[in-house]
Motif scaffolding. Structure first.
Motif, PDB file in Angstrom:
ATOM      1  N   SER A  92       0.816  -1.219   0.000  1.00 31.11           N
ATOM      2  CA  SER A  92       0.000   0.000   0.000  1.00 31.11           C
ATOM      3  C   SER A  92       0.846   1.264   0.000  1.00 31.11           C
ATOM      4  CB  SER A  92      -0.944  -0.003   1.197  1.00 31.11           C
ATOM      5  OG  SER A  92      -0.215  -0.028   2.411  1.00 31.11           O
ATOM      6  N   ALA A 105      -5.992   2.608  -0.893  1.00 30.45           N
ATOM      7  CA  ALA A 105      -7.032   2.609   0.144  1.00 30.45           C
ATOM      8  C   ALA A 105      -7.719   1.257   0.240  1.00 30.45           C
ATOM      9  CB  ALA A 105      -8.052   3.704  -0.155  1.00 30.45           C
ATOM     10  N   ALA A 156      -5.334  -0.896   2.205  1.00 32.77           N
ATOM     11  CA  ALA A 156      -5.156  -0.505   3.617  1.00 32.77           C
ATOM     12  C   ALA A 156      -6.318   0.389   4.047  1.00 32.77           C
ATOM     13  CB  ALA A 156      -3.825   0.204   3.801  1.00 32.77           C
ATOM     14  N   PRO A 157      -7.504  -0.194   4.303  1.00 31.48           N
ATOM     15  CA  PRO A 157      -8.702   0.602   4.626  1.00 31.48           C
ATOM     16  C   PRO A 157      -8.545   1.427   5.908  1.00 31.48           C
ATOM     17  CG  PRO A 157      -9.272  -1.687   4.113  1.00 31.48           C
ATOM     18  CD  PRO A 157      -7.792  -1.628   4.247  1.00 31.48           C
ATOM     19  N   ALA A 158      -7.698   0.991   6.819  1.00 34.65           N
ATOM     20  CA  ALA A 158      -7.551   1.701   8.091  1.00 34.65           C
ATOM     21  C   ALA A 158      -6.639   2.927   7.986  1.00 34.65           C
ATOM     22  CB  ALA A 158      -6.992   0.740   9.150  1.00 34.65           C
ATOM     23  N   GLU A 159      -5.943   3.075   6.898  1.00 32.67           N
ATOM     24  CA  GLU A 159      -5.028   4.195   6.743  1.00 32.67           C
ATOM     25  C   GLU A 159      -5.799   5.449   6.315  1.00 32.67           C
ATOM     26  OE1 GLU A 159      -2.631   6.559   7.049  1.00 32.67           O
ATOM     27  OE2 GLU A 159      -1.320   4.789   7.056  1.00 32.67           O
ATOM     28  N   SER A 160      -5.888   6.431   7.220  1.00 28.50           N
ATOM     29  CA  SER A 160      -6.720   7.620   6.982  1.00 28.50           C
ATOM     30  C   SER A 160      -6.119   8.558   5.939  1.00 28.50           C
ATOM     31  CB  SER A 160      -6.920   8.380   8.293  1.00 28.50           C
ATOM     32  OG  SER A 160      -5.660   8.797   8.824  1.00 28.50           O
ATOM     33  N   SER A 189      -7.889   8.456   2.310  1.00 27.95           N
ATOM     34  CA  SER A 189      -9.160   9.162   2.117  1.00 27.95           C
ATOM     35  C   SER A 189      -8.963  10.675   2.120  1.00 27.95           C
ATOM     36  CB  SER A 189     -10.156   8.761   3.207  1.00 27.95           C
ATOM     37  OG  SER A 189      -9.612   9.011   4.503  1.00 27.95           O
TER      38      SER A 189
END
Length: 363
Positions: free
Chosen positions: A70, A97, A100-104, A107
């Motif tokens: 990512s 994203a 790595a959905p948790a990486e703010s 977004s």
């Protein structure tokens, strides 16, 4: 050895010694060229040093080696945003994203890209109220290392392995890299919104990397390249039908006003001093350019000799041509004379090279 270099490179980067970190990462990559993490980390060092096309190339290599990394997509997006290539940056961020959905940060940067794209296209619906209120504020400036302005040039840049040229049509730019005899699988070409990345790793030759930021934007999905016997030919589809005054981008060069191709057909374009309709034959121009390029190619051996004889025949008078034809045929290809008075008066006997003899074949 490679792990020690990587450790030292990370330490140099933490201490803000970005040039040293870049050098150490490059040495480590030479020892371990398949390690994706090294390319992603070197991309970050290149970003700090404002080597943005190189950073994109490193991020692309890391993604090629490990598509699930990512942070490689984050590095690519960061460099592309500094290059104002927001569409390419957004695409990389969306892929990162998903990994790595948790990486703010993904977004947040996607939102920033959408705002910049809206500013470029004039689409107010995509802009946030805050962005609309600050519409006259320029994009965030690139942050340079505090010591970067004091860096000294240690040595002149090395001479490129291959030379390149370019020419253009209204709808495309053709870049030619003269890499003679390069296998197809040794060439890799990537395209961005305004970036061209070329890597050539031919056996027995120094690796070649060419990553210019282009004069104007292109349409990556319409670009293509061909690996020929004497060169690599890359066709870049222009996003707008404007004239490129150079291949590479420069803030000092103003972009020429676009040509409205749809409103003026080729047959309607007058040329001074006559108003008679005249059509520009771009295929003919391209063929002439290729012919000139072929003239520049150095020939050797039989190819050079044959070209020499063809040039003589092409510029010769009728008697000289007859002498060349008669002597060559009658001597079974061992004699080539331009003297018709001598050749026309008798049969030309064969004259084999020293140490060889002629034989007649029976059919």
């Amino acid at each position: 050895m490679a792990s020690d270099l990587e450790t030292k490179a990370k330490e140099a980067f933490i201490d803000d010694h970005f040039e040293l970190a870049l050098h150490l990462y490059s040495q480590s990559i030479q020892l371990n060229p398949k390690h994706a993490e090294l390319y992603a980390d070197r991309a970050q060092a290149n970003i700090k040093l404002d080597n943005l096309p190189e950073a994109v190339a490193d991020a692309n290599k890391a993604i090629e080696l490990d598509p699930s990394m990512s942070k490689a997509y984050l590095r690519k997006a960061t460099a592309c945003m500094k290059l104002e290539e927001y569409q390419t940056a957004k695409s990389a961020l969306e892929t990162g994203a998903a990994l790595a959905p948790a990486e703010s940060r993904f977004s947040k940067l996607i939102k920033e890209c959408e705002e910049r794209i809206a500013e470029e296209t004039g689409d107010l619906s995509m802009q946030t109220p805050e962005a609309l209120a600050k519409n006259d504020v320029p994009a965030k400036e690139i942050e340079l290392d505090k010591d970067h302005s004091n860096l000294e040039i240690e040595a002149a840049p090395p001479k490129p392995v291959y030379r390149y040229e370019f020419y253009q049509k209204p709808e495309e730019v053709v870049v030619t890299i003269f890499a003679k005899g390069t296998p197809h699988d040794c060439v890799k070409v990537d395209y961005g919104e305004q970036i061209l990345s070329v890597a050539i790793n031919a056996p027995g030759k120094e690796a070649y990397h060419f990553q210019p930021r282009l004069f104007a934007k292109i349409i990556p999905e319409k670009c293509r390249y061909d690996v020929l016997s004497t060169k690599v030919e890359i066709r870049l589809a222009k996003a707008e039908p404007i004239h490129w005054t150079s291949l590479e981008f420069s803030r000092e060069v103003a972009i020429t006003q676009r040509v409205n191709v749809s409103s003026v057909s080729a047959s309607q374009r007058p040329s001074y001093p006559s108003s008679k309709p005249q059509r520009v034959d771009w295929d003919k121009i391209e063929a002439q350019v290729k012919k000139e390029q072929e003239k520049d190619e150095k020939l050797d051996g039989d190819a050079a000799l044959n070209k020499f004889f063809r040039d003589i025949y092409k510029d010769a008078d009728e008697d000289t041509r007859r002498a060349m034809q008669k002597s060559f045929v009658e001597s079974n290809g061992t004699v080539l004379s331009t003297n018709w008075k001598e050749v026309g008066a008798k049969k030309v006997e064969g004259s084999p090279p020293d140490g060889m003899e002629m034989k007649k074949w029976e059919y």
